[in-house]
Scaffold this motif. Structure first.
Motif, PDB file in Angstrom:
ATOM      1  N   ALA A 113       2.086   1.615  -3.562  1.00 12.00           N
ATOM      2  CA  ALA A 113       0.980   1.968  -4.454  1.00 12.00           C
ATOM      3  C   ALA A 113       0.520   3.403  -4.217  1.00 12.00           C
ATOM      4  O   ALA A 113       0.253   4.147  -5.171  1.00 12.00           O
ATOM      5  N   ASP A 114       0.435   3.815  -2.959  1.00 14.93           N
ATOM      6  CA  ASP A 114       0.030   5.188  -2.647  1.00 14.93           C
ATOM      7  C   ASP A 114       0.988   6.192  -3.281  1.00 14.93           C
ATOM      8  O   ASP A 114       0.556   7.193  -3.884  1.00 14.93           O
ATOM      9  N   GLU A 129      -3.308  -5.460  -7.792  1.00 14.74           N
ATOM     10  CA  GLU A 129      -4.710  -5.066  -7.681  1.00 14.74           C
ATOM     11  C   GLU A 129      -4.860  -3.550  -7.595  1.00 14.74           C
ATOM     12  O   GLU A 129      -5.951  -3.023  -7.802  1.00 14.74           O
ATOM     13  N   ARG A 130      -3.757  -2.847  -7.318  1.00 17.31           N
ATOM     14  CA  ARG A 130      -3.836  -1.403  -7.134  1.00 17.31           C
ATOM     15  C   ARG A 130      -3.153  -0.596  -8.235  1.00 17.31           C
ATOM     16  O   ARG A 130      -3.523   0.560  -8.469  1.00 17.31           O
ATOM     17  N   ASP A 158       0.829  -1.207   0.000  1.00 11.88           N
ATOM     18  CA  ASP A 158       0.000   0.000   0.000  1.00 11.88           C
ATOM     19  C   ASP A 158       0.864   1.258   0.000  1.00 11.88           C
ATOM     20  O   ASP A 158       0.523   2.254  -0.658  1.00 11.88           O
ATOM     21  N   GLU A 179       0.621   6.259  -7.100  1.00 11.30           N
ATOM     22  CA  GLU A 179      -0.616   6.941  -7.476  1.00 11.30           C
ATOM     23  C   GLU A 179      -0.481   8.449  -7.321  1.00 11.30           C
ATOM     24  O   GLU A 179      -0.923   9.219  -8.188  1.00 11.30           O
ATOM     25  N   ASN A 196      -0.857  -8.852  -4.785  1.00  9.71           N
ATOM     26  CA  ASN A 196      -1.574  -7.833  -3.997  1.00  9.71           C
ATOM     27  C   ASN A 196      -1.407  -6.450  -4.608  1.00  9.71           C
ATOM     28  O   ASN A 196      -2.390  -5.706  -4.776  1.00  9.71           O
ATOM     29  N   ILE A 197      -0.183  -6.072  -4.929  1.00  8.59           N
ATOM     30  CA  ILE A 197       0.018  -4.719  -5.455  1.00  8.59           C
ATOM     31  C   ILE A 197      -0.534  -4.588  -6.867  1.00  8.59           C
ATOM     32  O   ILE A 197      -0.942  -3.510  -7.293  1.00  8.59           O
ATOM     33  N   ASP A 244       1.525   5.035 -11.709  1.00 11.79           N
ATOM     34  CA  ASP A 244       0.915   3.734 -11.453  1.00 11.79           C
ATOM     35  C   ASP A 244       0.352   3.097 -12.717  1.00 11.79           C
ATOM     36  O   ASP A 244      -0.559   2.286 -12.660  1.00 11.79           O
TER      37      ASP A 244
END
Length: 344
Positions: free
Chosen positions: A193-194, A223-224, A190, A197, A220-221, A202
């Motif tokens: 990814a944050d 998905e973002r 997260d 973004e 997992n990553i 991203d």
């Protein structure tokens, strides 16, 4: 016949066999891999300067690297710090700071107890008071001469630096030990990814690739963010077709220990290559390879020159073996040597 000639003759046989197999059943995902291999500066130009410093990354770019690789760990306040491991002892002067003496502790990483100073017990402001040190001073005394000069940097700062360049340079962050942070209620996925973004990085064509040794972390990553993702695979031995099929459905890259391609014998020498590059390419996967280091200590025994572990051996021949197999990128502590071998 020279070592290189013998090895490449074996490679040619495997390549031909792979081509015939591909003609018989070429998967729809297959794509061309005839581009020039990229040079990834492993932790920066870490053969010349302390790793994961802005100075090591800048030197790598100056030496012609196409990609720079920041390993990422989390700080106490959730910042992404460029360090090879959560433990700071081997690469910083943290032990020389008496104000932090009480931070030394023992934690589990990958199920094993590790004692030291952990980045996630320090705020970024505290970490900024530390200075980087060479991890391999006995092998790299010239790099160790820079000990105490360079501060620790965040991935955000690395991206700021890349934004100032007059050519495209890709960053290839590796999320270190995601499960370690998950057990602490933190998410390195997260956090990354944050940041991507926030910086509009991203996307699939952004100059950022993402890697990890943990397959689930990559899922997992993914998905973002839409960035290319690659799984790091250590050791040696065959990777089953069924496993490669799964990776082709979920990943863009397999990033392999060199021994997966040119296995080492009991005496440390290398012989004929495996067919993993062809099989991965047949499935549309890129193949990256790590890690190329010039010192005898890291080279196969049949490419070493002399007995001094810190002396440089025939790394050019090693690069050529892998380039001739058609790998897509190489990780090297010495990006200039990788560029020279590729462009000669």
């Amino acid at each position: 016949m020279s070592l290189k000639s013998a090895l490449l003759r074996g490679a040619a046989v495997l390549t031909a066999a792979g081509a015939l197999a591909g003609l018989a059943a070429a998967p729809a995902a297959a794509k061309s891999h005839h581009h020039e291999p990229l040079v990834i500066a492993h932790r920066g130009a870490s053969g010349y300067m302390p790793e994961h410093t802005l100075e090591a990354y800048a030197l790598a770019v100056e030496l012609g690297a196409d990609v720079i690789e920041p390993d990422l760990v989390l700080t106490k306040d959730g910042e992404l710090l460029a360090r090879h491991e959560p433990v700071l002892d081997e690469t910083t002067d943290v032990a020389a700071h008496p104000e932090f003496a009480d931070r030394k502790t023992t934690k589990l990483i990958d199920g094993k107890p590790v004692t030291g100073f952990f980045a996630d017990d320090f705020t970024l402001a505290e970490l900024k008071t530390l200075r980087a040190e060479e991890r391999l001073p006995a092998l790299r005394p010239d790099s160790a001469a820079y000990d105490g000069r360079f501060e620790l940097v965040t991935y955000d700062e690395v991206l700021d630096y890349v934004d100032t360049l007059d050519r495209k340079v890709i960053t290839y962050p590796e999320m270190k030990h995601p499960s370690y942070y998950e057990d602490k209620g933190m998410s390195i996925e997260d956090a990354l990814a944050d940041l991507l973004e926030e910086r509009n990085l991203d996307r699939k064509r952004s100059p950022v690739w993402i890697q990890s040794f943990e397959y689930q972390s990559l899922l997992n990553i993914d998905e973002r963010v839409d960035n290319p993702i690659g799984l790091n695979i250590d050791g040696q031995g065959a990777i089953p077709d069924a496993t490669l099929d799964e990776y082709a459905e979920t990943l863009d890259t397999v990033s392999l220990n060199k021994n997966r391609i040119f296995p080492r014998a009991a005496d440390g020498s290398i012989s004929e290559p495996t067919d993993i590059v062809e099989r991965a390419h047949d499935r549309g996967l890129d193949v990256h390879v790590w890690t190329f280091r010039a010192e005898n200590n890291f080279l196969p025994t049949n490419l070493r020159e002399g007995s001094d572990p810190a002396a440089w051996g025939d790394i050019e021949a090693e690069f050529e073996l892998f380039y001739d197999l058609g790998v897509d990128a190489v990780f090297s502590d010495f990006p200039d040597l990788a560029v020279a071998a590729r462009d000669c």
